[in-house]
Scaffold this active site. Structure first.
Site, short mmCIF file in Angstrom:
data_model
loop_
_atom_site.label_atom_id
_atom_site.label_comp_id
_atom_site.label_asym_id
_atom_site.label_seq_id
_atom_site.Cartn_x
_atom_site.Cartn_y
_atom_site.Cartn_z
N CYS A 13 0.83 -1.19 0.00
CA CYS A 13 0.00 0.00 0.00
C CYS A 13 0.87 1.24 0.00
CB CYS A 13 -0.91 0.01 1.21
SG CYS A 13 0.02 0.20 2.71
N CYS A 16 3.30 1.67 2.74
CA CYS A 16 4.52 0.86 2.59
C CYS A 16 5.53 1.65 1.75
CB CYS A 16 4.24 -0.44 1.85
SG CYS A 16 3.12 -1.55 2.69
N ASP A 449 6.93 24.01 -35.66
CA ASP A 449 8.00 24.37 -36.57
C ASP A 449 7.43 24.22 -37.98
OD1 ASP A 449 10.69 24.71 -37.51
OD2 ASP A 449 10.67 22.56 -37.93
N ASP A 641 11.19 19.05 -35.22
CA ASP A 641 12.05 17.87 -35.31
C ASP A 641 13.08 17.93 -34.20
OD1 ASP A 641 14.56 19.04 -36.29
OD2 ASP A 641 13.34 19.55 -38.04
N ASP A 645 15.55 21.61 -33.71
CA ASP A 645 14.75 22.39 -32.78
C ASP A 645 14.99 22.01 -31.33
OD1 ASP A 645 13.53 23.65 -34.97
OD2 ASP A 645 12.20 21.95 -35.24
P1 ADP Z 1 13.22 26.42 -40.62
O1 ADP Z 1 12.75 27.17 -39.43
O2 ADP Z 1 12.21 26.46 -41.72
O3 ADP Z 1 13.71 25.05 -40.33
P2 ADP Z 1 16.01 27.28 -40.92
O4 ADP Z 1 16.28 28.03 -39.66
O5 ADP Z 1 16.61 25.93 -41.04
O6 ADP Z 1 14.45 27.24 -41.26
O7 ADP Z 1 16.50 28.17 -42.11
C1 ADP Z 1 16.02 29.48 -42.28
C2 ADP Z 1 16.31 30.02 -43.65
O8 ADP Z 1 17.70 30.13 -43.84
C3 ADP Z 1 15.82 29.16 -44.76
O9 ADP Z 1 14.49 29.44 -45.10
C4 ADP Z 1 16.74 29.55 -45.89
O10 ADP Z 1 16.30 30.73 -46.50
C5 ADP Z 1 18.04 29.83 -45.18
N1 ADP Z 1 18.94 28.68 -45.20
C6 ADP Z 1 19.27 27.90 -44.15
N2 ADP Z 1 20.11 26.91 -44.53
C7 ADP Z 1 20.28 27.06 -45.85
C8 ADP Z 1 21.05 26.36 -46.86
N3 ADP Z 1 21.78 25.28 -46.58
N4 ADP Z 1 20.98 26.82 -48.11
C9 ADP Z 1 20.24 27.88 -48.41
N5 ADP Z 1 19.52 28.57 -47.53
C10 ADP Z 1 19.55 28.20 -46.28
MG MG Z 2 14.24 23.56 -39.37
#
Ligand code: ADP
Ligand code: MG
Length: 753
Positions: A13, A16, A449, A641, A645
């Site tokens: 219980c 315990c 996101d 994800d 994030d």
């Molecule tokens: P989310 O919040 O959609 O995951 P991110 O923070 O990953 O977006 O990226 C924000 C922005 O930065 C993208 O929308 C893009 O414009 C730019 N960006 C990020 N990484 C890349 C990359 N490898 N090549 C081109 N643009 C990028």
């Molecule tokens: Mg992202």
């Protein structure tokens, strides 16, 4: 610092659990103790290094408990035999309890019937007196009651012995003192006429009361144990998913072996209708696989060479072979089982009040029982005469001891948590611990996101615009893809994919740099090439137009000069709109959080009905945005994800990670959704609210029951209306209380999410 989980023997219980908790907490070297009644485990956190099991046992053996090394979590060894053995042991215990009940209950019912007859004939006048000699009946009851108290009810006497030896009292102590004192009093006035005369005792004895109370209490305990077993069925189901054997190819021969013997790298043969034994990757053939048991996804999934398969899922028509990549404790199923088991044993914050009360409950009840007896003897006898008061005093004392039930209090929370978390697992909602489940019930804001959560996360290149006549869009794409080839970002992958489709060759680069949330840059020969998002000032009409269509635009720069743009479009998940609507129906505010540009984000948000957009937020600022919301009093759940994030998931009141593929136990998240289906966010909230509702009901009933039952049993109604609760009814109520709490928790199983 290390943590160890032991199984605890001898616990029945909440008090315990409280005793063990208290004694172990005092031990030097133990930092934290979490004793769980429902799972019968103790989780110990040591300051440095484990203490020896014998040392721990020396401390608690005195009180009638013992710790045992917890079998390696049933899934860790993935041995089906183990879990079957565990289940069999529980079933044996239950069977032993049933045996007792099968004897005690008919006896109790017979005695109960005779008692009621006797009372009825005394008051009604219609019912004739029992056609039995009262003296003979009394002797018969005495013999039965002796057997009941000293044999069937031996555990309760053990509770008294423990109390005398160590001062620690449990529910068994209460029942033991209650029944033994009724028995001893009755025995004395039956066997020693001079004592009876000396006490001016009335004729009635309480052998019948002891028999009936013990019978009912044992029935209650049995029913409780039986339902408790049912609360763990979700885990049994998961364990049942494990294949028992596997067909592997060794030295050119097909060999049927037990699943535990499958090794990493083994080639496993799967025939139509067979169960996949371990995790791996298909290397020949194709098929459709029913993954519903592991992912909650109802539709069968097509699989071809190179696709992952998950142990515990079921092959449909096709046949194929795959290479085992994860076996034993490393399989997804094993990890899911471990996570669910751990979560079911964890403690919800709401349980703290119940624990505190359970800790002082028994001593308080003992004092109340003694006080009742004394008040009847003093106040009662001055009004009613000694002999009547003595009889009520004893009845009142016994009634209190029997009706007071810390069990219901102790089971109120953990049983609901076990059922709730188990049910989540069946839906592909993996809950890390009880705290996350509790917190989820009170959130008012959901943040999604964008990429991969609201959208599919597979963007496609839609437009390529060159700003110079002499430069073709193809060479622009080739340039961008060359740089992006090194990036993991979904946008990067889309650009590389598009280039590969046109069979463009990607050149050599040096000095690659990822600018998180902005873009990437690298050197090709002597030129620095950057692919990045446009600044506010760079958003030309052309850029804005594309963005208004929901597209993400990136610029391609050579040594700081912009050569062109690439637009990418991602599609929203088809279930997103319904998922958002479901959250709205629950009264939640839905926000989208993204690093992408505001125009595109707004476009997506409108499509799915999201209330608010926070765009162009750098990855490291995402957690800060959540903090801001929390500062104005919002309770936030963040779904994203688990990789990009992670800080935001950790900052939110509850983080929900979308599992992709093989990652099931995502560190930063309180909850993981298998298959990343965002409809499950609303389902998880429904589940948590339902679970908390059940817990509150349970606690309410457990409290009310004690608050009303105790004064009633003491005879509080007697001065008003002359009503006195016979302890027999206390026994019935006691049996009912924990059974009703556990049954209420089991109701959660049928809840539709
Ligand atoms: P989310 O919040 O959609 O995951 P991110 O923070 O990953 O977006 O990226 C924000 C922005 O930065 C993208 O929308 C893009 O414009 C730019 N960006 C990020 N990484 C890349 C990359 N490898 N090549 C081109 N643009 C990028
Ligand atoms: Mg992202």
């Amino acid at each position: 610092m290390s943590t160890e989980i032991y199984s605890v023997k001898g616990m029945h219980c909440a008090s315990c659990a409280a005793i063990i908790q208290k004694k172990l907490s005092k031990v030097e070297g133990i930092k934290e103790v979490n004793v769980n009644l429902a799972t019968e485990t103790a989780q110990l956190e040591f300051d440095n290094g484990n203490l020896k099991l014998e040392v721990l046992n020396q401390i608690i053996n005195n009180y009638g408990y013992s710790l045992e090394i917890e079998e390696p979590p049933s899934a860790a060894s993935l041995s089906v035999a183990d879990s079957v053995a565990k289940r069999a042991e529980k079933e044996r215990e239950l069977h032993a309890q049933l045996k007792k009940v099968q004897f005690a209950l008919p006896v109790a019912l017979l005695v109960f019937f005779l008692m009621m007859w006797d009372i009825g004939s005394m008051f009604s006048g219609i019912i004739p007196h029992l056609p039995l000699s009262m003296e003979l009946l009394n002797i018969f009851f005495m013999l039965l009651s002796t057997w009941m108290v000293f044999r069937t009810g031996a555990p309760f006497l053990h509770g008294i012995v423990m109390f005398i030896r160590s001062g620690a009292a449990s529910m068994d102590t209460l029942i033991g003192i209650g029944t033994l004192s009724a028995y001893l009093y009755s025995a004395v006035i039956t066997l020693i006429p001079s004592a009876k005369a000396f006490l001016h005792a009335p004729d009635s004895t309480y052998f019948d009361v002891t028999i009936v109370v013990i019978g009912f209490v044992l029935l209650g305990k049995y029913l409780e144990a039986r339902s408790k077993m049912k609360t763990g069925e979700a885990i049994e189901k998961l364990i049942g998913l494990q294949a028992k054997s596997a067909l592997v190819l060794r030295m050119g021969k097909e060999l049927e072996i037990p699943v535990q013997q499958v090794k990493k790298g083994d080639v496993v043969i799967i025939k139509p209708g067979a169960k996949i034994p371990v995790d791996g990757t298909i290397n020949e053939g194709y098929s459709t696989i029913d993954e519903s048991m592991v992912s909650g996804e109802s539709l069968p999934v097509d699989k071809k060479i190179g696709d992952p398969v998950v142990g515990g899922t079921i092959n449909k028509q096709g046949s194929f072979t795959f290479t085992a990549s994860h076996v034993g404790a490393d399989t997804i199923l094993a990890r899911i089982i471990r996570m669910v088991e751990d979560a079911q044993g964890s403690k919800a914050p709401i349980q703290n009040i119940a624990d505190k009360i359970a800790g002082v409950f028994v001593p308080v009840v003992l004092v109340l029982a003694a006080a009742t007896f004394v008040i009847w003897l003093t106040v009662g006898s001055s009004l009613l005469g000694f002999s009547v008061a003595l009889s009520y005093g004893i009845m009142g004392m016994v009634g209190i001891l029997v009706i007071a039930c810390p069990c219901a209090l102790g089971l109120a929370t953990p049983t609901a948590i076990i059922v709730g978390i188990g049910k989540g697992a069946e839906y592909g909602i993996l809950i890390r611990n009880a705290e996350s489940l509790e917190k989820l019930s009170s959130v008012d804001t959901v943040i999604f996101d964008k990429t991969g959560t609201i959208t599919t996360g597979n963007p496609q290149v839609s437009d390529i615009i060159s700003l110079e006549k002499e430069r073709s869009t193809t060479s622009l794409l080739q340039l961008a893809a060359t740089i992006e080839n090194r990036s993991e970002h979904p946008l990067a992958q889309a650009i590389v994919e598009a280039a590969k489709k046109q069979q463009l060759t990607l050149g050599e680069i040096t000095d690659f740099r990822a600018l998180e949330g902005i873009g990437v840059s690298a050197r090709i020969g002597n030129t620095t090439v950057t692919v990045r998002k446009p600044l506010e000032s760079e958003k030309t009409m052309a850029v804005k137009k594309l963005q208004e269509e929901g597209k993400t635009v990136v610029l391609i720069e050579e040594d700081g000069t912009c050569r062109g743009l690439i637009a990418l479009s991602d599609t929203v998940k088809k279930e997103a709109r319904e998922a958002v609507a479901a959250l709205h129906r629950k009264g939640l505010k839905v926000i989208m959080l993204t690093g992408d540009n505001l125009l595109a984000a707004n476009f997506m948000a409108r499509q799915v009905g999201i209330d608010e957009v926070m765009a162009e937020v750098l990855p490291q600022e995402k957690a800060e945005k959540i903090k801001e919301l929390q500062r104005v009093g919002r309770k936030v759940v963040m779904a994203g994800d688990g990789i990009n994030d992670a800080p935001a998931l950790a900052q939110a009141d509850v983080g929900i990670a979308m599992a992709t593929g093989t990652d099931v136990a995502i560190e930063s998240a309180g909850i993981t959704l298998l298959k990343g289906d965002i409809n499950k966010v609303a389902q998880a909230i429904t589940l948590s609210r339902a679970t908390m509702r059940v817990i509150r009901q349970n606690l309410f009933w457990a409290f009310i029951y004690n608050i009303i039952g105790i004064p009633l049993a003491a005879g509080a109604l007697f001065p008003l209306w002359g009503i006195f609760l016979n302890p027999v009814f206390s026994g019935l109520a006691m049996a009912g209380s924990s059974v009703s709490v556990v049954s209420n928790s089991l109701r959660l199983k049928g809840k539709k999410l």
